[in-house]
Design a protein around this motif. Sequence first.
Motif, PDB file in Angstrom:
ATOM      1  N   ALA A 151      14.156  39.736  20.479  1.00 55.22           N
ATOM      2  CA  ALA A 151      15.188  38.841  19.941  1.00 55.22           C
ATOM      3  C   ALA A 151      15.432  37.646  20.859  1.00 55.22           C
ATOM      4  O   ALA A 151      15.983  36.629  20.429  1.00 55.22           O
ATOM      5  N   ARG A 152      15.006  37.748  22.103  1.00 54.40           N
ATOM      6  CA  ARG A 152      15.242  36.680  23.079  1.00 54.40           C
ATOM      7  C   ARG A 152      14.146  35.618  23.079  1.00 54.40           C
ATOM      8  O   ARG A 152      14.246  34.608  23.774  1.00 54.40           O
ATOM      9  N   VAL A 153      13.076  35.840  22.332  1.00 54.87           N
ATOM     10  CA  VAL A 153      11.927  34.919  22.350  1.00 54.87           C
ATOM     11  C   VAL A 153      12.257  33.639  21.592  1.00 54.87           C
ATOM     12  O   VAL A 153      12.854  33.667  20.512  1.00 54.87           O
ATOM     13  N   ASP A 154      11.879  32.517  22.155  1.00 55.80           N
ATOM     14  CA  ASP A 154      12.092  31.204  21.533  1.00 55.80           C
ATOM     15  C   ASP A 154      11.228  31.093  20.275  1.00 55.80           C
ATOM     16  O   ASP A 154      10.003  31.190  20.349  1.00 55.80           O
ATOM     17  N   PRO A 155      11.829  30.863  19.101  1.00 54.13           N
ATOM     18  CA  PRO A 155      11.041  30.756  17.875  1.00 54.13           C
ATOM     19  C   PRO A 155      10.187  29.496  17.802  1.00 54.13           C
ATOM     20  O   PRO A 155       9.376  29.342  16.882  1.00 54.13           O
ATOM     21  N   GLY A 156      10.348  28.584  18.747  1.00 54.84           N
ATOM     22  CA  GLY A 156       9.606  27.321  18.717  1.00 54.84           C
ATOM     23  C   GLY A 156       8.181  27.415  19.220  1.00 54.84           C
ATOM     24  O   GLY A 156       7.413  26.449  19.103  1.00 54.84           O
ATOM     25  N   PHE A 157       7.770  28.559  19.754  1.00 60.35           N
ATOM     26  CA  PHE A 157       6.410  28.698  20.255  1.00 60.35           C
ATOM     27  C   PHE A 157       5.386  28.691  19.114  1.00 60.35           C
ATOM     28  O   PHE A 157       5.624  29.215  18.034  1.00 60.35           O
ATOM     29  N   PHE A 158       4.233  28.098  19.392  1.00 61.87           N
ATOM     30  CA  PHE A 158       3.063  28.257  18.530  1.00 61.87           C
ATOM     31  C   PHE A 158       1.814  28.091  19.389  1.00 61.87           C
ATOM     32  O   PHE A 158       1.670  27.098  20.106  1.00 61.87           O
ATOM     33  N   GLY A 208      -1.702  24.298  21.641  1.00 61.74           N
ATOM     34  CA  GLY A 208      -0.319  24.765  21.692  1.00 61.74           C
ATOM     35  C   GLY A 208      -0.080  25.713  22.851  1.00 61.74           C
ATOM     36  O   GLY A 208      -0.598  25.523  23.951  1.00 61.74           O
ATOM     37  N   ASP A 209       0.671  26.779  22.580  1.00 59.15           N
ATOM     38  CA  ASP A 209       1.088  27.718  23.626  1.00 59.15           C
ATOM     39  C   ASP A 209       0.101  28.877  23.749  1.00 59.15           C
ATOM     40  O   ASP A 209       0.495  30.051  23.863  1.00 59.15           O
ATOM     41  N   TRP A 233      -0.193  32.747  17.385  1.00 56.96           N
ATOM     42  CA  TRP A 233       1.112  33.311  17.753  1.00 56.96           C
ATOM     43  C   TRP A 233       2.223  32.354  17.379  1.00 56.96           C
ATOM     44  O   TRP A 233       2.238  31.200  17.805  1.00 56.96           O
ATOM     45  N   SER A 234       3.123  32.832  16.550  1.00 57.00           N
ATOM     46  CA  SER A 234       4.377  32.153  16.247  1.00 57.00           C
ATOM     47  C   SER A 234       5.398  33.257  15.981  1.00 57.00           C
ATOM     48  O   SER A 234       5.204  34.070  15.066  1.00 57.00           O
ATOM     49  N   PRO A 235       6.462  33.353  16.778  1.00 61.70           N
ATOM     50  CA  PRO A 235       7.314  34.549  16.778  1.00 61.70           C
ATOM     51  C   PRO A 235       8.084  34.835  15.487  1.00 61.70           C
ATOM     52  O   PRO A 235       8.431  35.988  15.227  1.00 61.70           O
ATOM     53  N   GLY A 236       8.349  33.823  14.659  1.00 59.70           N
ATOM     54  CA  GLY A 236       9.121  34.049  13.439  1.00 59.70           C
ATOM     55  C   GLY A 236       8.305  34.783  12.386  1.00 59.70           C
ATOM     56  O   GLY A 236       7.145  34.453  12.142  1.00 59.70           O
ATOM     57  N   LEU A 237       8.922  35.764  11.740  1.00 55.46           N
ATOM     58  CA  LEU A 237       8.224  36.631  10.791  1.00 55.46           C
ATOM     59  C   LEU A 237       8.645  36.360   9.353  1.00 55.46           C
ATOM     60  O   LEU A 237       9.741  35.864   9.096  1.00 55.46           O
ATOM     61  N   GLU A 259       0.635  20.478  13.459  1.00 51.26           N
ATOM     62  CA  GLU A 259       1.333  20.634  12.174  1.00 51.26           C
ATOM     63  C   GLU A 259       2.318  21.808  12.217  1.00 51.26           C
ATOM     64  O   GLU A 259       3.449  21.707  11.724  1.00 51.26           O
ATOM     65  N   MET A 260       1.899  22.915  12.791  1.00 51.00           N
ATOM     66  CA  MET A 260       2.767  24.098  12.836  1.00 51.00           C
ATOM     67  C   MET A 260       3.978  23.874  13.740  1.00 51.00           C
ATOM     68  O   MET A 260       5.094  24.278  13.407  1.00 51.00           O
ATOM     69  N   ARG A 261       3.778  23.201  14.838  1.00 55.74           N
ATOM     70  CA  ARG A 261       4.901  22.976  15.756  1.00 55.74           C
ATOM     71  C   ARG A 261       5.918  22.005  15.175  1.00 55.74           C
ATOM     72  O   ARG A 261       7.082  22.005  15.561  1.00 55.74           O
ATOM     73  N   ALA A 262       5.484  21.205  14.221  1.00 54.43           N
ATOM     74  CA  ALA A 262       6.401  20.243  13.595  1.00 54.43           C
ATOM     75  C   ALA A 262       7.207  20.864  12.447  1.00 54.43           C
ATOM     76  O   ALA A 262       8.193  20.271  12.003  1.00 54.43           O
TER      77      ALA A 262
END
Length: 312
Positions: free
Chosen positions: A35-42, A57-58, A281-285, A17-20
């Motif tokens: 800033a270089r981290v892919d925001p698509g990780f979860f 996930g990741d 872990w999901s990089p977006g804050l 659900e989170m990755r979608a």
Amino acid sequence: MFAVPQLRSLVTDIADEMRARTDRGRIADYIPELARVDPGFFGMAVALPDGTVVTAGDAETPFSIQSISKVFTLTLALGIAGDRLWKRVGREPSGTAFNSIVQLESEKGVPRNPFINAGAIAVTDVILAGHKPSVALGEILRFMRFLSDDQTVTIDKAVAESEQRTGFRNMALANYMKSFGVIENPVDYTLGVYFHHCAIAMSCRQLALAGRFLAHSGRNPDTGHSVISSERARRINAIMLTCGHYDGSGDFAYRVGLPGKSGVGGGILAIVPGQASIAVWSPGLDDAGNSHLGRIALEAFAKRSGVSIFGA
């Protein structure tokens, strides 16, 4: 207690659900390397008392744990100073941003709690205690490897150097506290250790394993040996609940109902007392500097599994 098949299904469903989702928050771009981290990780991992770790996930991808390291430096500092630590840092929620300097002026350089930046810098100064920075940092890293039972845990030097180049606000906080005598060691030494322990890189699996002692009254559930006393574990959990998400701590307690600590690398460590430790872990804050999807995932986990320190 969790049944592993049902837990595996729940964690997988939440990760899918989170990755979608497309509402992923904003990367901590004020630290150039992050800033270089892919925001698509979860990623998500749940560590159980018997050593089973359920992941999705990741969960095997290392990330910069940032302020989550402050849980572990607090644990070490309490071992060094005991309750004397609380003369140099408070235990109250701040209600301000994690890097705010506002309260230091009116409170004579004593930070509100050990999880805001100023407080964590003061805690780091206690661990340094006249030692060479490399010795203090080595002690922190050994502690993380011991707790996670993984000698591959390391420091991302690129992230540490990035923070040292751009951490002007933290430099201001440390120098201001130095003027009040809260920081006792050379500011450059204390900040060097601080920037490097925030740059420790761990996967969700490693982080969930490292947090298990807080879920089990201070004991390592593999050996039964105490890492810290049950009273100290309870108190660290209490500070995680009230202060672990900066000025978003109340909302996290309201929505999730578990002790937790976030980091601007997008990770969150959460504790289910007596049952499990959880790392997401999901990089977006979000606006408070906490993982946007990480909080949503933990809220979903708490609701669907019925775990909360406040009851189902």
